[in-house]
Design an enzyme around this catalytic site. Structure first.
Site, PDB file in Angstrom:
ATOM      1  N   GLY A   1       8.578   1.571   3.080  1.00  0.00           N
ATOM      2  CA  GLY A   1       7.338   2.257   3.466  1.00  0.00           C
ATOM      3  C   GLY A   1       6.156   1.858   2.608  1.00  0.00           C
TER       4      GLY A   1
ATOM      5  CE  LYS B   1       7.327  -0.233  10.554  1.00  0.00           C
ATOM      6  NZ  LYS B   1       6.312  -1.071  11.002  1.00  0.00           N
TER       7      LYS B   1
ATOM      8  CG  ASP C   1      -1.690   3.925  11.960  1.00  0.00           C
ATOM      9  OD1 ASP C   1      -0.772   4.593  12.514  1.00  0.00           O
ATOM     10  OD2 ASP C   1      -1.460   2.862  11.333  1.00  0.00           O
TER      11      ASP C   1
ATOM     12  NE  ARG D   1       0.554   1.758   4.268  1.00  0.00           N
ATOM     13  CZ  ARG D   1       1.840   2.079   4.278  1.00  0.00           C
ATOM     14  NH1 ARG D   1       2.504   2.256   3.147  1.00  0.00           N
ATOM     15  NH2 ARG D   1       2.485   2.229   5.421  1.00  0.00           N
TER      16      ARG D   1
ATOM     17  CB  SER E   1       7.399  -5.371   1.748  1.00  0.00           C
ATOM     18  OG  SER E   1       8.278  -4.991   2.775  1.00  0.00           O
TER      19      SER E   1
ATOM     20  CG  ASP F   1       1.045  -0.478   7.108  1.00  0.00           C
ATOM     21  OD1 ASP F   1       0.578   0.640   6.849  1.00  0.00           O
ATOM     22  OD2 ASP F   1       2.181  -0.656   7.559  1.00  0.00           O
TER      23      ASP F   1
ATOM     24  CD  GLU G   1       2.550   8.329   6.379  1.00  0.00           C
ATOM     25  OE1 GLU G   1       2.090   7.239   6.799  1.00  0.00           O
ATOM     26  OE2 GLU G   1       2.523   8.655   5.191  1.00  0.00           O
ATOM     27  CG  HIS G   2       4.200   8.443  12.094  1.00  0.00           C
ATOM     28  ND1 HIS G   2       4.702   7.367  12.782  1.00  0.00           N
ATOM     29  CD2 HIS G   2       5.035   8.636  11.036  1.00  0.00           C
ATOM     30  CE1 HIS G   2       5.798   6.934  12.177  1.00  0.00           C
ATOM     31  NE2 HIS G   2       6.018   7.680  11.112  1.00  0.00           N
TER      32      HIS G   2
END
Ligand code: NG1
Length: 497
Positions: A158, A254, A61, A52, A161, A205, A58-59
């Site tokens: 990002g 990450k 959720d 996606r 995957s 995601d 961003e940041h």
């Protein structure tokens, strides 16, 4: 999002766009043959899940706010053959990419499968999907299976995957074991499963990967319940918008950086919510959104219903300026603000995540979250309510993306010099808006481009960013792995082999 069980798609044409089908047919055939060569049997079915790109939001959720991603054209496909029931139940997973070695594990009745989250190993993500799915089906006798993975989502970029892999593994496990789940239920199992990988995660995601819809982005709400609402780009269709993904080639791992980056941001936003709630004398507040909703209700009572999301967020944005100080808080400062001990702060706000930090920035993190949540609603409102008679709608959407980038860079500090440079190049090359996508600190940039400008845009960005840094890319054909336009694509699917 439908509550119908996820069932087999009839053909590749249900999943992919017509012009993609011939190449995908070859890819699936090659996977089938490799499977046979490796395991000596033919696969029973394929599970497939896309990556996606997050367009905006961003940041936020993990603070409970809605986000606006779409599924992309890169995906993970797993060819699967079930084994006859036998003990012990064994799962074997191999990968078309030789960097990932074949691994087998045995189902364990107590823990389902052991996951060592201290080790960064690709198989952990497969195990997360397996475990997330079977944890809530303790009464079934699981079957073993063999799986061969073929993925083309860039890793550490990002584009989710890892979540796509978790979702795809959960989907394969579901099908092997004859479990019937809706897309929403599968999403929830995948979110729960990925928690075992050792990073504190949001839910964007997995929701985007599983629930993607062709030609539509998704407005994902997490509260009061997880919901993905497809939103079409119809109002701007005449301007023919395209989203282009450009990979900085800075790998944002990450798993390795979580204690100083992702996990730390989770903790900082929790601390900000706790301190704001203390000042306003509000209880049961875990996230910034909890604070926002309780605060507005407390201050405005029945009238709060008449306040738009945008107005509410303006009010809480003004409040943080009076209650949170700019700069760093120490753990002792946070404890003093909450009138409690450092040990209590640790156990209440930090215990479930690993972080490495001596100071916490709360004002700028909260300011990013509230302003980014506002931009998501503004983006949605532009698409839902506008007819673009002025022809400026695309520019306004792009401007919101640019503001998001500024906030990620200046307030949330999740950009990096390469992202900043690539974003600038994309804007100079004709993007109406350009920003980092996903967790940041590397990875990809997403740009909103008008189709008529696409060729010029791609030429310019490849020259200015990629060929300048890596001259060998000029002739090696690898550019399409790092710079590509994508449509909004369909989500998780099962296909007959
Ligand atoms: P990436 O690392 O780009 O897949 C992460 C989180 C999202 C969201 C974004 C930032 C996971 C699996 N993904 O995305 O939920 O918080 O960062 O918006 O944790």
């Amino acid at each position: 999002m439908t509550a119908e069980p996820l069932v087999f798609s009839g053909s590749l044409a249900d999943v992919y766009f017509d012009d993609e089908v011939p190449a995908q047919r070859e890819r699936y055939q090659a996977l089938k043959e490799s499977f046979h060569k490796r395991f000596g049997v033919w696969p029973d079915f394929y599970a497939r899940c896309p990556g996606r790109v997050n367009i905006i939001g961003e940041h936020i959720d993990y603070s409970g706010y809605s986000v606006f991603p779409m599924a992309v054209s890169r995906d993970v496909v797993i060819a699967v053959a079930s084994l006859e029931s036998s003990m012990p139940v064994q799962v074997t997973v191999a990968n078309q990419d030789p960097r990932y070695t074949e691994t087998s594990f045995q189902h364990q009745s107590d823990s389902i499968v052991h996951i060592d989250s201290s080790v960064h190993d690709w198989i952990n993500y497969f195990k997360c999907g397996y475990k997330g799915l079977l944890e809530s089906h303790g009464n079934i006798q699981p079957r073993g299976f063999r799986a061969l993975v073929d993925g083309n989502i860039p890793t550490g970029a990002g584009l989710s995957s890892s979540s796509a892999f978790v979702c795809c593994s959960a989907l394969a496990t579901m099908q092997v074991n004859g479990i019937k789940l809706s897309k929403l239920e599968l999403t929830q199992r995948a979110i729960e499963g990925e928690q075992h990988a050792g990073v504190k995660i949001g839910g964007m995601d997995q929701t985007a990967c599983v629930n993607g819809v062709k030609e539509q982005a998704l407005l994902i709400d997490f509260v009061p319940v997880l919901r993905a609402t497809p939103v079409s780009f119809q109002p701007v269709a005449s301007s023919a918008p395209v989203f282009v993904i450009a990979n900085t080639r800075v790998v944002a791992d990450k798993h390795v950086t979580a204690p100083t980056n992702y996990n730390l941001r989770v903790v900082e936003t929790r601390m900000a919510a706790a301190i704001l709630a203390k000042h306003a004398n509000l209880h049961n507040v875990a996230t910034l959104r909890d604070f926002h909703k309780s605060f507005i209700l407390d201050q405005y009572g029945d009238q709060s219903q008449g306040l738009s999301d945008d107005r509410q967020l303006q009010i809480v944005l003004a409040y943080i300026d009076t209650k949170l100080k700019p700069g760093y808080y120490s753990l002792e400062d946070v404890a003093a603000e909450l009138q409690t001990s450092v040990a209590q702060v640790r156990s209440r706000l930090v215990a479930d995540v690993t972080i490495r930090a001596s100071g916490f920035q709360l004002h700028s993190r909260a300011k990013h979250v509230f302003s980014e949540a506002r931009r998501v609603y503004q983006f949605r409102d532009l698409l839902i309510s506008s007819d673009d008679s002025s022809g400026d709608l695309l520019k306004e959407l792009g401007e919101l993306m640019n503001q998001s980038q500024a906030s990620c860079s200046d307030l949330f500090h999740c950009s990096c010099p390469e992202i900043d440079e690539l974003v600038e190049i994309c804007r100079r090359s004709g993007a109406l808006g350009s920003r980092l996508t996903g967790a940041g600190w590397g990875g990809c940039v997403v740009s909103l481009v008008q189709r008529s400008d696409l060729d010029r845009f791609l030429d310019h960005v490849q020259e200015e960013y990629f060929f300048r840094r890596w001259p060998e890319m000029r002739g090696d054909g690898s550019i399409s792995n790092y710079l590509f336009a994508t449509r909004a694509c369909s989500g998780a699917a099962l296909l007959p082999a």
